[in-house]
Design a protein around this motif. Structure first.
Motif, PDB file in Angstrom:
ATOM      1  N   ALA A  30       0.840  -1.192   0.000  1.00  0.00           N
ATOM      2  CA  ALA A  30       0.000   0.000   0.000  1.00  0.00           C
ATOM      3  C   ALA A  30       0.880   1.249   0.000  1.00  0.00           C
ATOM      4  O   ALA A  30       2.053   1.211   0.358  1.00  0.00           O
ATOM      5  CB  ALA A  30      -0.908  -0.003   1.217  1.00  0.00           C
ATOM      6  N   THR A  31       0.293   2.366  -0.389  1.00  0.00           N
ATOM      7  CA  THR A  31       1.006   3.632  -0.404  1.00  0.00           C
ATOM      8  C   THR A  31       0.263   4.666   0.431  1.00  0.00           C
ATOM      9  O   THR A  31      -0.946   4.552   0.655  1.00  0.00           O
ATOM     10  CB  THR A  31       1.156   4.166  -1.846  1.00  0.00           C
ATOM     11  N   GLU A  32       0.994   5.664   0.863  1.00  0.00           N
ATOM     12  CA  GLU A  32       0.374   6.727   1.649  1.00  0.00           C
ATOM     13  C   GLU A  32      -0.586   7.546   0.805  1.00  0.00           C
ATOM     14  O   GLU A  32      -1.670   7.910   1.252  1.00  0.00           O
ATOM     15  CB  GLU A  32       1.465   7.634   2.216  1.00  0.00           C
ATOM     16  N   LEU A  33      -0.203   7.834  -0.441  1.00  0.00           N
ATOM     17  CA  LEU A  33      -1.022   8.632  -1.336  1.00  0.00           C
ATOM     18  C   LEU A  33      -1.635   7.771  -2.425  1.00  0.00           C
ATOM     19  O   LEU A  33      -0.971   6.893  -2.981  1.00  0.00           O
ATOM     20  CB  LEU A  33      -0.182   9.726  -2.019  1.00  0.00           C
ATOM     21  N   GLY A  34      -2.896   8.042  -2.745  1.00  0.00           N
ATOM     22  CA  GLY A  34      -3.488   7.436  -3.915  1.00  0.00           C
ATOM     23  C   GLY A  34      -2.814   7.958  -5.176  1.00  0.00           C
ATOM     24  O   GLY A  34      -2.183   9.024  -5.184  1.00  0.00           O
ATOM     25  N   HIS A  35      -2.960   7.218  -6.249  1.00  0.00           N
ATOM     26  CA  HIS A  35      -2.263   7.522  -7.494  1.00  0.00           C
ATOM     27  C   HIS A  35      -2.605   8.911  -8.018  1.00  0.00           C
ATOM     28  O   HIS A  35      -1.736   9.620  -8.557  1.00  0.00           O
ATOM     29  CB  HIS A  35      -2.615   6.463  -8.539  1.00  0.00           C
ATOM     30  N   GLU A  36      -3.867   9.330  -7.884  1.00  0.00           N
ATOM     31  CA  GLU A  36      -4.252  10.637  -8.410  1.00  0.00           C
ATOM     32  C   GLU A  36      -3.547  11.766  -7.669  1.00  0.00           C
ATOM     33  O   GLU A  36      -3.194  12.790  -8.273  1.00  0.00           O
ATOM     34  CB  GLU A  36      -5.774  10.820  -8.325  1.00  0.00           C
ATOM     35  N   ASN A  37      -3.328  11.606  -6.361  1.00  0.00           N
ATOM     36  CA  ASN A  37      -2.587  12.622  -5.623  1.00  0.00           C
ATOM     37  C   ASN A  37      -1.141  12.676  -6.084  1.00  0.00           C
ATOM     38  O   ASN A  37      -0.553  13.752  -6.194  1.00  0.00           O
ATOM     39  CB  ASN A  37      -2.652  12.338  -4.127  1.00  0.00           C
ATOM     40  N   ALA A  38      -0.558  11.518  -6.375  1.00  0.00           N
ATOM     41  CA  ALA A  38       0.804  11.511  -6.920  1.00  0.00           C
ATOM     42  C   ALA A  38       0.838  12.184  -8.287  1.00  0.00           C
ATOM     43  O   ALA A  38       1.801  12.872  -8.633  1.00  0.00           O
ATOM     44  CB  ALA A  38       1.321  10.074  -7.012  1.00  0.00           C
ATOM     45  N   ARG A  39      -0.235  12.001  -9.073  1.00  0.00           N
ATOM     46  CA  ARG A  39      -0.301  12.660 -10.384  1.00  0.00           C
ATOM     47  C   ARG A  39      -0.387  14.172 -10.220  1.00  0.00           C
ATOM     48  O   ARG A  39       0.212  14.929 -10.995  1.00  0.00           O
ATOM     49  CB  ARG A  39      -1.504  12.145 -11.182  1.00  0.00           C
ATOM     50  N   HIS A  40      -1.143  14.656  -9.230  1.00  0.00           N
ATOM     51  CA  HIS A  40      -1.191  16.098  -8.968  1.00  0.00           C
ATOM     52  C   HIS A  40       0.205  16.647  -8.692  1.00  0.00           C
ATOM     53  O   HIS A  40       0.566  17.729  -9.169  1.00  0.00           O
ATOM     54  CB  HIS A  40      -2.103  16.395  -7.777  1.00  0.00           C
ATOM     55  N   LEU A  41       0.994  15.898  -7.928  1.00  0.00           N
ATOM     56  CA  LEU A  41       2.345  16.358  -7.628  1.00  0.00           C
ATOM     57  C   LEU A  41       3.216  16.417  -8.880  1.00  0.00           C
ATOM     58  O   LEU A  41       4.143  17.221  -8.961  1.00  0.00           O
ATOM     59  CB  LEU A  41       2.988  15.447  -6.577  1.00  0.00           C
ATOM     60  N   ALA A  42       2.914  15.567  -9.871  1.00  0.00           N
ATOM     61  CA  ALA A  42       3.694  15.565 -11.105  1.00  0.00           C
ATOM     62  C   ALA A  42       3.517  16.852 -11.892  1.00  0.00           C
ATOM     63  O   ALA A  42       4.332  17.162 -12.776  1.00  0.00           O
ATOM     64  CB  ALA A  42       3.311  14.364 -11.972  1.00  0.00           C
ATOM     65  N   MET A  43       2.453  17.607 -11.610  1.00  0.00           N
ATOM     66  CA  MET A  43       2.239  18.868 -12.317  1.00  0.00           C
ATOM     67  C   MET A  43       3.081  20.002 -11.738  1.00  0.00           C
ATOM     68  O   MET A  43       3.133  21.090 -12.301  1.00  0.00           O
ATOM     69  CB  MET A  43       0.751  19.236 -12.301  1.00  0.00           C
ATOM     70  N   LEU A  44       3.727  19.749 -10.601  1.00  0.00           N
ATOM     71  CA  LEU A  44       4.581  20.752  -9.965  1.00  0.00           C
ATOM     72  C   LEU A  44       6.022  20.554 -10.438  1.00  0.00           C
ATOM     73  O   LEU A  44       6.349  19.577 -11.112  1.00  0.00           O
ATOM     74  CB  LEU A  44       4.483  20.590  -8.456  1.00  0.00           C
ATOM     75  N   PRO A  45       6.920  21.465 -10.110  1.00  0.00           N
ATOM     76  CA  PRO A  45       8.337  21.284 -10.490  1.00  0.00           C
ATOM     77  C   PRO A  45       8.889  19.946 -10.002  1.00  0.00           C
ATOM     78  O   PRO A  45       8.401  19.357  -9.028  1.00  0.00           O
ATOM     79  CB  PRO A  45       9.027  22.470  -9.813  1.00  0.00           C
ATOM     80  N   ARG A  46       9.904  19.489 -10.683  1.00  0.00           N
ATOM     81  CA  ARG A  46      10.439  18.148 -10.463  1.00  0.00           C
ATOM     82  C   ARG A  46      10.712  17.791  -8.995  1.00  0.00           C
ATOM     83  O   ARG A  46      10.458  16.645  -8.586  1.00  0.00           O
ATOM     84  CB  ARG A  46      11.717  17.981 -11.289  1.00  0.00           C
ATOM     85  N   PRO A  47      11.240  18.699  -8.157  1.00  0.00           N
ATOM     86  CA  PRO A  47      11.509  18.295  -6.760  1.00  0.00           C
ATOM     87  C   PRO A  47      10.276  17.817  -5.995  1.00  0.00           C
ATOM     88  O   PRO A  47      10.404  17.109  -4.999  1.00  0.00           O
ATOM     89  CB  PRO A  47      12.086  19.570  -6.134  1.00  0.00           C
ATOM     90  N   PHE A  48       9.081  18.197  -6.456  1.00  0.00           N
ATOM     91  CA  PHE A  48       7.863  17.774  -5.752  1.00  0.00           C
ATOM     92  C   PHE A  48       7.370  16.392  -6.204  1.00  0.00           C
ATOM     93  O   PHE A  48       6.449  15.849  -5.593  1.00  0.00           O
ATOM     94  CB  PHE A  48       6.749  18.799  -5.979  1.00  0.00           C
ATOM     95  N   ALA A  49       7.931  15.854  -7.261  1.00  0.00           N
ATOM     96  CA  ALA A  49       7.465  14.559  -7.770  1.00  0.00           C
ATOM     97  C   ALA A  49       7.608  13.493  -6.678  1.00  0.00           C
ATOM     98  O   ALA A  49       8.610  13.447  -5.954  1.00  0.00           O
ATOM     99  CB  ALA A  49       8.249  14.160  -9.009  1.00  0.00           C
ATOM    100  N   LYS A  50       6.612  12.639  -6.577  1.00  0.00           N
ATOM    101  CA  LYS A  50       6.598  11.648  -5.498  1.00  0.00           C
ATOM    102  C   LYS A  50       7.644  10.571  -5.754  1.00  0.00           C
ATOM    103  O   LYS A  50       7.677   9.964  -6.833  1.00  0.00           O
ATOM    104  CB  LYS A  50       5.217  11.007  -5.399  1.00  0.00           C
ATOM    105  N   ARG A  51       8.483  10.342  -4.769  1.00  0.00           N
ATOM    106  CA  ARG A  51       9.493   9.302  -4.878  1.00  0.00           C
ATOM    107  C   ARG A  51       8.927   7.965  -4.385  1.00  0.00           C
ATOM    108  O   ARG A  51       8.189   7.921  -3.406  1.00  0.00           O
ATOM    109  CB  ARG A  51      10.732   9.671  -4.058  1.00  0.00           C
ATOM    110  N   LEU A  52       9.288   6.918  -5.072  1.00  0.00           N
ATOM    111  CA  LEU A  52       8.909   5.559  -4.682  1.00  0.00           C
ATOM    112  C   LEU A  52      10.191   4.785  -4.447  1.00  0.00           C
ATOM    113  O   LEU A  52      10.990   4.598  -5.372  1.00  0.00           O
ATOM    114  CB  LEU A  52       8.079   4.898  -5.783  1.00  0.00           C
ATOM    115  N   ASP A  53      10.403   4.352  -3.228  1.00  0.00           N
ATOM    116  CA  ASP A  53      11.636   3.636  -2.893  1.00  0.00           C
ATOM    117  C   ASP A  53      11.508   2.170  -3.309  1.00  0.00           C
ATOM    118  O   ASP A  53      11.079   1.324  -2.524  1.00  0.00           O
ATOM    119  CB  ASP A  53      11.934   3.758  -1.400  1.00  0.00           C
ATOM    120  N   SER A  54      11.874   1.899  -4.550  1.00  0.00           N
ATOM    121  CA  SER A  54      11.788   0.536  -5.082  1.00  0.00           C
ATOM    122  C   SER A  54      13.129  -0.182  -4.997  1.00  0.00           C
ATOM    123  O   SER A  54      13.385  -1.129  -5.763  1.00  0.00           O
ATOM    124  CB  SER A  54      11.318   0.575  -6.540  1.00  0.00           C
TER     125      SER A  54
END
Length: 497
Positions: A154-178
């Protein structure tokens, strides 16, 4: 002579976001692909159960088995209710204000935290949730064993919230520790930045948010987020696997320098699409049971012998339903053969005009509007239809034509590059901008017998064409690609992607 140990089997983490959706083509294929991935020789297989609209705040490490289960329960409630618990004053805000302002803001305050894959969903306790929310709409019950072949996170944020962050400058993009996973598989472009040690594979379906923005809803945010995720995935060295050659051509118009890692593997067709003879009473029952509440007032069931002209796709402008409705009425008025239009569709982007026109046809007894039709019943409808029309002006693949061919039903399709590539010589084509041209083909088809002559030959070609998209043909290509990519050294990208 020196001997080398065989390379270790790669590990694969799959973003399952699209599986939370309904019966459309992308979630259908992702469920099928994941089921087939469980049969491949991966060292580990994981599913990122990120949900769509929610925030499930990270909690302290559980101190007991009870706390561990309760934390998972709260996370699942957040996913299933599309929100997280809010203080009473915030719950009193209007729904649209919460969706447009509060939830994106709550995502923003977590942007600095990477999603760590330490929130595992217990696949025994929550098997019913995982199966019914992710896989049940496509896979038969006897495939429930796939739940035990993978781990789900599971993740803290749903996918759509991560997509919202993608519209901001690159430093705000959600990191996924894979870290520790060789491959990350995303169905469509991904909002996540992942470590350079994990190779990203993007299943790419179409560039329509960029090439046909006039046909999508909320055009600015969709085009912006899609474009940014596409560009960032490309910069990160992702391999793009397109579902048709025309889609690959669209990608290369944008990124010609990435030709070596933009590939094509056609969309996968479920094995459950096949001809199935159904008594006319059974067809009438499906038409009644699956009638959409969006278009009330259906008339009497069609009499046996009525030609069913069928279309299956989301109601939205690029699907060209308005031209189909006009063409059907022209053909119906010109023909002495009784016919009904059967539309299997949920309302999509900008569908108000299409839905209003369809309601009028339903009230006049000329059409049936169905929704939420499960695959076994859809197979029976395809098999009973006299022909299926694929009228779209723009597509990435268009599953309905291939599904109907697999059920032995002739196809009439708009003359666009994707249809020519996918359907080949197994369909008859018309100008998508001409209702008269579409009506002429519909009229010709309903006048012809289905079991002999021209339509019988077209049905035979359709069955051969549909076989090109079966698992026996396509899954060896997927396995070869993923095993090869998983054993390569990671891309030489310095920063976490």
């Amino acid at each position: 002579m020196e001997t080398r140990d065989p390379p270790a089997a790669p590990s694969l983490l799959v973003d399952l976001r699209n599986c939370y959706e309904g019966f459309a083509g992308i979630p259908q294929e992702l469920r099928l692909l994941f089921a087939h991935f469980t049969d491949m020789p991966f060292g580990r297989l994981g599913g990122l159960a990120s949900g769509i609209h929610h925030r499930a705040p990270r909690e302290r490490a559980p101190r007991s088995a009870y706390e561990n289960v309760m934390q998972q329960t709260r996370m699942i409630i957040a996913q299933d209710s599309k929100r997280h618990p809010l203080p009473l004053p915030l719950r009193l805000l209007p729904g649209r204000l919460r969706e447009r302002v509060l939830y994106p803001f709550s995502a923003l305050v977590t942007a600095h935290r990477p999603e760590r894959l330490d929130r595992e969903i217990d696949r025994e306790i929550f098997e019913d949730y995982l199966w019914t929310r992710l896989f049940d709409k496509t896979l038969p019950p006897d495939r429930r064993g796939i739940i035990g072949k993978a781990r789900f996170f599971a993740t803290e944020l749903g996918h759509e919230n991560a997509r919202h962050l993608a519209m901001l400058p690159r430093p705000f993009a959600k990191r996924l520790d894979s870290t520790g996973w060789d491959l990350f598989f995303a169905a469509s472009v991904s909002p996540y930045r992942i470590p350079a040690s994990t190779r990203m594979v993007v299943r790419y379906y179409d560039a329509l948010p960029l090439t046909s923005p006039h046909t999508i809803g909320d055009a600015w945010p969709h085009a912006t987020s899609h474009g940014r995720m596409l560009a960032r995935n490309m910069e990160a060295g992702a391999t793009f696997v397109c579902d048709s050659e025309p889609v690959r051509a669209d990608v290369l118009k944008l990124f010609p320098e990435a030709e070596a890692r933009v590939l094509t593997i056609p969309a996968l067709l479920a094995a459950d699409y096949r001809p199935e003879a159904t008594p006319w009473s059974g067809v009438q029952e499906i038409l009644s049971r699956r009638a959409s509440p969006k278009s009330p007032g259906a008339g009497a069931a069609p009499a046996e012998g009525t030609r069913l002209v069928m279309a299956v796709s989301t109601l939205e402008p690029r699907k060209n339903y308005m031209k189909l409705f006009e063409a059907f009425e022209i053909a119906q008025q010109a023909s002495r053969v009784p016919m009904r239009l059967v539309i299997v569709a949920n309302p999509g982007w900008r569908s108000e005009a299409e839905l209003a026109a369809l309601r009028g046809l339903v009230k006049r007894g000329a059409a049936h509007h169905l929704a939420a039709v499960p695959l076994p019943e859809l197979r029976r409808l395809y098999s009973a239809a006299h022909c299926v029309v694929s009228p779209s002006r723009a597509e990435g693949f268009d599953y309905s034509g291939v599904e109907s061919m697999a059920c032995g039903t002739p196809v009439i399709a708009s003359d666009i590059p994707v249809h020519r590539w996918v359907y080949g010589e197994a369909a008859e084509y018309f100008d998508p901008y001409s209702a008269e041209a579409m009506a002429e083909l519909i009229g010709q088809f309903v006048e012809l017998p289905r079991q002999e002559g021209f339509l019988a030959a077209l049905r035979a070609r359709g069955l051969r064409q549909a076989a090109l998209y079966g698992a026996a043909t396509l899954m060896p290509r997927w396995e070869e690609l993923l095993m090869r990519l998983g054993r390569l050294d990671p891309p030489a990208a310095g920063l976490a992607r």
